[in-house]
Design a protein around this motif. Structure first.
Motif, short mmCIF file in Angstrom:
data_model
loop_
_atom_site.label_atom_id
_atom_site.label_comp_id
_atom_site.label_asym_id
_atom_site.label_seq_id
_atom_site.Cartn_x
_atom_site.Cartn_y
_atom_site.Cartn_z
N PRO A 74 19.87 17.37 -6.49
CA PRO A 74 19.00 17.63 -7.66
C PRO A 74 19.64 17.27 -9.00
CG PRO A 74 19.66 19.69 -6.61
CD PRO A 74 20.36 18.61 -5.89
N LEU A 75 20.95 17.02 -9.01
CA LEU A 75 21.61 16.79 -10.31
C LEU A 75 21.11 15.56 -11.05
CD1 LEU A 75 25.31 17.91 -9.71
CD2 LEU A 75 23.40 19.18 -10.68
N PRO A 76 20.96 14.40 -10.39
CA PRO A 76 20.43 13.26 -11.16
C PRO A 76 19.06 13.56 -11.76
CG PRO A 76 20.63 12.70 -8.81
CD PRO A 76 21.33 14.00 -9.02
N LEU A 77 18.23 14.29 -11.03
CA LEU A 77 16.92 14.64 -11.56
C LEU A 77 17.08 15.50 -12.80
CD1 LEU A 77 14.85 15.61 -8.41
CD2 LEU A 77 14.81 13.51 -9.71
N GLN A 78 17.95 16.49 -12.67
CA GLN A 78 18.18 17.44 -13.75
C GLN A 78 18.68 16.72 -15.00
OE1 GLN A 78 17.44 20.51 -13.16
NE2 GLN A 78 18.21 21.51 -14.98
N TRP A 136 12.03 5.58 -15.55
CA TRP A 136 12.94 6.11 -14.54
C TRP A 136 14.14 5.19 -14.41
CZ3 TRP A 136 9.08 8.04 -10.19
CH2 TRP A 136 8.51 9.24 -10.62
N SER A 137 15.32 5.79 -14.67
CA SER A 137 16.54 5.00 -14.78
C SER A 137 17.31 4.98 -13.46
CB SER A 137 17.41 5.62 -15.86
OG SER A 137 17.82 6.90 -15.39
N ILE A 138 18.54 4.57 -13.55
CA ILE A 138 19.42 4.51 -12.37
C ILE A 138 19.59 5.90 -11.74
CG2 ILE A 138 21.52 4.76 -13.77
CD1 ILE A 138 22.92 2.92 -11.74
N LEU A 139 19.43 6.95 -12.54
CA LEU A 139 19.56 8.30 -11.96
C LEU A 139 18.49 8.55 -10.91
CD1 LEU A 139 20.38 10.49 -15.09
CD2 LEU A 139 21.93 9.54 -13.40
N ILE A 140 17.30 8.03 -11.17
CA ILE A 140 16.22 8.20 -10.20
C ILE A 140 16.42 7.28 -9.00
CG2 ILE A 140 13.71 8.32 -9.94
CD1 ILE A 140 14.83 10.38 -11.84
N VAL A 141 17.28 6.26 -9.15
CA VAL A 141 17.67 5.46 -7.99
C VAL A 141 18.60 6.29 -7.10
CG1 VAL A 141 18.83 3.36 -7.24
CG2 VAL A 141 17.46 3.33 -9.33
N LEU A 142 19.49 7.05 -7.76
CA LEU A 142 20.45 7.86 -7.00
C LEU A 142 19.76 8.95 -6.19
CD1 LEU A 142 23.42 8.52 -9.43
CD2 LEU A 142 23.26 6.90 -7.56
N TYR A 143 18.68 9.47 -6.75
CA TYR A 143 18.04 10.63 -6.12
C TYR A 143 17.55 10.34 -4.70
CZ TYR A 143 13.75 13.38 -5.35
OH TYR A 143 12.72 14.07 -4.80
N PRO A 144 16.74 9.29 -4.47
CA PRO A 144 16.39 9.02 -3.07
C PRO A 144 17.58 8.53 -2.24
CG PRO A 144 15.47 7.32 -4.51
CD PRO A 144 16.04 8.39 -5.39
N TYR A 145 18.55 7.91 -2.92
CA TYR A 145 19.73 7.45 -2.18
C TYR A 145 20.49 8.63 -1.62
CZ TYR A 145 23.83 4.56 -1.16
OH TYR A 145 24.85 3.90 -0.54
N ILE A 146 20.72 9.63 -2.48
CA ILE A 146 21.50 10.79 -2.04
C ILE A 146 20.73 11.63 -1.02
CG2 ILE A 146 22.52 12.95 -2.85
CD1 ILE A 146 23.36 11.52 -5.38
N THR A 147 19.46 11.91 -1.29
CA THR A 147 18.70 12.70 -0.29
C THR A 147 18.61 11.93 1.02
OG1 THR A 147 16.71 11.90 -1.37
CG2 THR A 147 17.24 14.19 -1.70
N LEU A 182 25.43 0.40 3.30
CA LEU A 182 25.27 1.33 2.17
C LEU A 182 24.89 0.59 0.90
CD1 LEU A 182 28.10 3.95 2.73
CD2 LEU A 182 25.65 4.20 3.07
N ILE A 183 25.46 -0.59 0.70
CA ILE A 183 25.10 -1.40 -0.46
C ILE A 183 23.63 -1.82 -0.35
CG2 ILE A 183 25.51 -3.59 -1.67
CD1 ILE A 183 28.45 -3.33 -0.85
N GLY A 184 23.26 -2.25 0.86
CA GLY A 184 21.88 -2.72 1.08
C GLY A 184 20.86 -1.63 0.83
N ILE A 185 21.14 -0.41 1.32
CA ILE A 185 20.17 0.68 1.12
C ILE A 185 20.13 1.08 -0.35
CG2 ILE A 185 19.54 3.04 1.77
CD1 ILE A 185 19.17 1.15 4.08
N PHE A 186 21.29 1.05 -1.01
CA PHE A 186 21.26 1.34 -2.44
C PHE A 186 20.40 0.31 -3.17
CE2 PHE A 186 22.70 1.05 -6.82
CZ PHE A 186 22.64 2.37 -7.20
N ALA A 187 20.58 -0.97 -2.79
CA ALA A 187 19.77 -2.02 -3.41
C ALA A 187 18.29 -1.79 -3.14
CB ALA A 187 20.21 -3.39 -2.89
N MET A 188 17.98 -1.30 -1.93
CA MET A 188 16.58 -1.02 -1.59
C MET A 188 16.00 0.05 -2.52
SD MET A 188 14.78 1.45 0.40
CE MET A 188 13.11 1.48 0.98
N ARG A 189 16.77 1.14 -2.73
CA ARG A 189 16.30 2.20 -3.65
C ARG A 189 16.13 1.63 -5.06
NH1 ARG A 189 15.40 4.57 0.88
NH2 ARG A 189 16.99 5.95 1.71
N TRP A 190 17.07 0.82 -5.47
CA TRP A 190 17.02 0.20 -6.79
C TRP A 190 15.75 -0.64 -6.93
CZ3 TRP A 190 20.28 -0.09 -11.16
CH2 TRP A 190 19.97 -1.10 -12.06
#
Lengths: 254, 152, 389
Positions: free
Chosen positions: C71-75, C20-31, C322-330
């Motif tokens: 759903p786009l990063p997942l797709q 699972w790459s950075i795209l799967i990091v984006l998915y929980p971040y965006i939702t 926002l940076i911190g939460i992104f880092a958390m998803r990462w």
């Protein structure tokens, strides 16, 4: 059976509908797995079998024959493994930190060791064909499943390639086949065992360390093996009801 | 009451749009699910046959000894008796199908013997092991040992 | 014997490559941004926090813009994207991922679109009457053919909208709690497998969504040269602070629990946090992304600061959050794949640049919702007075 042939029509139909919904991005999407002239398969009743394997650690010499045979039998891509062999080295009482190696999955054997002080042994690994498979549980679409005869299989014409099952497998048995972009794993040589042959790894094992087992066949030697030996499955705390039984497995193996 | 209904009539419209979508989905779903899906469980039962149709590469011991009785006899007399032919000779199903056409290559002795028999503390003690440096010092194993029945 | 590049210790051979790459990091971040933005919107509607009213519509549109992209990063990550509809055709009931598809659709269709439509109906009808050309047709379609905006009809809309918001709050909780469950339910992965995961995800979602709307409100006031409602901004910052405190406590609870129990996975995970994850976990997530914005937001609560100081302080803490939460998803997604399930080794994640799952497509996916939001704001202006009845 006719089911498979009808599924070819399904593939075509699905492609028409889904394709028009503009979700299609890959042209290689509609494999026709069964040509109309497919030869008849030998009769086989899946309900009458329950497949597993026994592995005797005391017999494994780390030659890597099983890994090479599996690779040839199943076209396993370079760098990925349906089965592999690990070499364990445990120093005295330090069970927490075994030294483990598996160069190339043990495909070409292991470099000789002269260290006679540490405890050493080989552990062949493969899919455990769990009865409560975490991988099957998480597959979102039913592309990986428990067959009626207890083999965990992948329908490569249905797999999305989402990789959730790879995350869910506690044993590291799954990988993405880079050519197919679908998940791949040990099929327990389903194409062989359903026509009376043993698996490629068992066929090639020179010491009979690995034995295919049919737990539903009362005459199978597996019953005696399980009765007479202390056996263990990998990671029993995962409660997956694994069906690969190890004899003489050290507690440090994970 | 009736005027209330009239004022709420516009709410019917998104509901209708939603239901049409749901209906289309139900119809499409029926059309595109593989027919054999769900026959045994939550998967396409036809996949079982697809997997069974994969080609076999290792013909299996029983097939080999149908023809190669001489080697079988030799092997059965020695400690290699329970090793299958293809363990050393490699997959030979295509040879079994067309014996004249496809001949398996002769195994490379040096790599073949040492993979199993090179001495290592990691191997179980019961297993026969030698050091290729001190035991044969570069001489091919075949000079002394017959692979099919490797007694001296 | 050659060591495998990037691998330290022992990995099962199939584990070397990350799945699972950075795209799967984006998915929980965006939702997470969706769920958080919606919950901020519902503060006004359900809990009658009138101070945040100026952001109500903006928050709804933000939620929609990000939800459309979710759903786009997942797709993009799927090996066979053309088969993704199978999730709806033959959803596997025991799979958290399959059920997510339905939670997503429910949230999109029943909650968000319905609420936005009901809220904007008077504006849509007004614009359908006054706008000509193709844009006018867009509005005419959006009316769904009903021009009835009588006070009685609007009052019905308002009541139905209220009910939908009430349904929407648990739905937003479900949407993001579910994303947490997708990770938290993987028993094979010690880094993920904790019942706290859905709750931690939920609260971090609220934190990121509130911070995002706060920044967007701030930015759109600057861009559109509108007066900034300071009472609104103060209130949002206050809620951000409260939710952040809960989120931080939950994450620390998880950490303390892991350290104290120190189960079989602990040594391995501890080593990982001190080496490979040190920058993203300790520096970015905990210090810069949590402690610092918490201190800044806390200072704004306690000290009497000038308006311009507060404004800058909120902007800085919003960005850091926002940076911190992104880092958390990462750290959850990537961190969970860096260690071997044998607890004997570690691998490395190589972020590519221009690949399908690379940095470039991730940046594009993060900018896309902002583009959609721009279109939505043009189409359905959030700051004009709602159309008089």
């Amino acid at each position: 059976m006719a089911t498979s042939r009808r599924d070819v029509l399904w593939e075509a139909g699905k492609f028409l509908i889904l394709g028009s919904a503009a979700v299609s991005s890959s042209p290689s999407a509609a494999p026709a797995p069964t040509p109309a002239a497919a030869p008849a398969l030998p009769a086989y009743n899946p309900q009458a079998h329950l497949w597993g394997m026994t592995i005797d650690i005391e017999k494994c010499i780390g030659c890597g024959n099983c890994v090479r045979a599996c690779e040839k039998e199943n076209d396993v891509p370079e760098g990925f493994f349906r089965t592999w062999v690990e070499h364990y080295e445990i120093d005295g009482a330090d069970q927490e930190h075994p030294h483990v190696t598996s160069p190339g999955g043990g495909k070409n054997g292991f470099p000789p060791s002269s260290d006679a002080k540490a405890k050493q042994f080989f552990v062949p690994k493969l899919c455990n064909h769990c009865m409560d498979s975490p991988c099957v549980q998480v597959c979102p679409v039913g592309a990986t499943f428990d067959s009626p005869d207890g083999v965990v299989l992948v329908d490569e014409s249905y797999c999305l390639g989402c990789r959730y099952c790879i995350q869910a497998c506690p044993y590291g048995c799954r990988y993405i086949n880079p050519a197919k972009e679908t998940v791949d794993k040990c099929s327990l040589c389903y194409h062989r065992i359903t026509q009376g042959l043993t698996t490629a790894c068992c066929e090639a094992c020179p010491t009979q360390a690995r034995q295919l087992a049919d737990l539903k066949n009362p005459k199978d030697p597996v019953h005696e093996f399980l009765r007479k030996n202390k056996v263990q499955v990998l990671k029993p705390h995962m409660a997956t009801r694994a069906k690969v039984f190890y004899r003489e497995l050290d507690g440090a193996v994970r | 009451m009736s005027s209330n209904w009239k004022e709420a009539a516009h709410l019917i419209r998104p509901a209708v749009v939603f239901l049409i979508g749901l209906g289309l989905f139900a119809v499409a779903r029926k059309a595109v699910i593989p027919p054999s899906f769900g026959q045994y469980g939550h998967y396409r039962a036809g996949a079982l046959d697809d997997i069974r149709r994969k080609p076999v590469h290792f013909a299996g011991q029983e097939t080999c000894v149908m023809c190669h009785t001489e080697q079988q006899t030799a092997r059965n007399a020695g400690p290699h008796r329970s090793i299958s032919c293809e363990a050393c000779h490699g997959p030979a199903a295509s040879h079994a199908d067309e014996p004249g056409k496809l001949k398996p290559a002769k195994p490379e002795i040096a790599a073949l013997c040492t993979r199993c028999h090179e001495a290592s503390a990691a191997k179980p003690a019961w297993f026969k092991q030698v050091s290729s440096v001190t035991h044969n010092a570069g001489t091919s194993c075949e000079v002394c040992h017959q692979p099919h029945s490797p007694k001296l | 014997m050659h060591p495998i590049p990037g691998v330290e210790g022992f990995m099962y051979p199939n584990e070397v490559e990350l799945q699972w790459s950075i795209l799967i990091v984006l998915y929980p971040y965006i939702t997470g941004l969706v769920a958080g933005a919606f919950i901020l919107a519902s503060l006004e509607r359900v809990f009658r926090v009138s101070a945040v009213k100026p952001t109500y519509r903006l928050a709804l549109l933000t939620a929609l813009a990000f939800l459309l992209v979710a759903p786009l990063p997942l797709q993009l990550h799927l090996g066979h994207p053309e088969r993704s509809l199978e999730m709806y055709l033959t959803p596997h009931r025991s799979s958290a991922m399959a059920m997510f598809g339905f939670v997503y659709l429910w949230y999109l269709m029943v909650v968000l679109l319905a609420e936005i439509w009901l809220d904007y109906r008077a504006d849509i009808v007004h614009k359908a009457r006054t706008t000509s050309g193709p844009i006018g047709w867009v509005y005419k379609i959006l009316t769904l053919g009903s021009m009835n905006v009588s006070p009685a009809a609007r009052s019905i809309d308002d009541r139905v909208g209220y009910i939908i918001t009430i349904i929407g709050i648990p739905s937003a909780f479900l949407l993001h709690g579910y994303v947490g469950f997708i990770f938290g339910s993987v028993k094979a992965n010690a880094w993920w497998s904790t019942p706290l995961m859905p709750i931690v995800f939920l609260f971090s979602a609220m934190v990121s969504g509130i911070a995002a709307v706060m920044l967007l409100y701030h930015a759109s006031c600057l861009l559109l040269k509108r007066a900034l409602d300071m009472r609104c901004l103060d209130t949002i910052a206050k809620y951000l602070f409260y939710v952040f405190v809960i989120d931080f406590s939950l994450e620390m609870l998880d950490l303390v629990h892991r350290i104290y129990e120190a189960d079989e996975s602990f040594r391995s995970l501890d080593f990982m946090v001190h080496t490979r994850l040190y920058t993203s976990q300790v520096i970015l997530q905990i210090l810069l992304g949590t402690c610092l914005p918490l201190a800044l937001l806390g200072a704004a609560q306690v000290l009497r600061l000038a308006e311009s100081t507060r404004r800058k302080l909120y902007a800085v803490s919003g960005v850091l959050t926002l940076i911190g939460i992104f880092a958390m998803r990462w750290n959850v997604v990537i961190g969970g794949q860096l260690f071997s399930k044998s607890y004997l080794g570690y691998t490395t994640y190589k972020l590519q640049f221009a690949a399908r799952e690379g940095l470039l497509s991730s940046l594009a996916l993060m900018l896309l919702p902002l583009g959609i939001l721009w279109v939505l704001v043009k189409l359905l202006p959030p700051f004009e007075e709602p159309q008089a009845l």
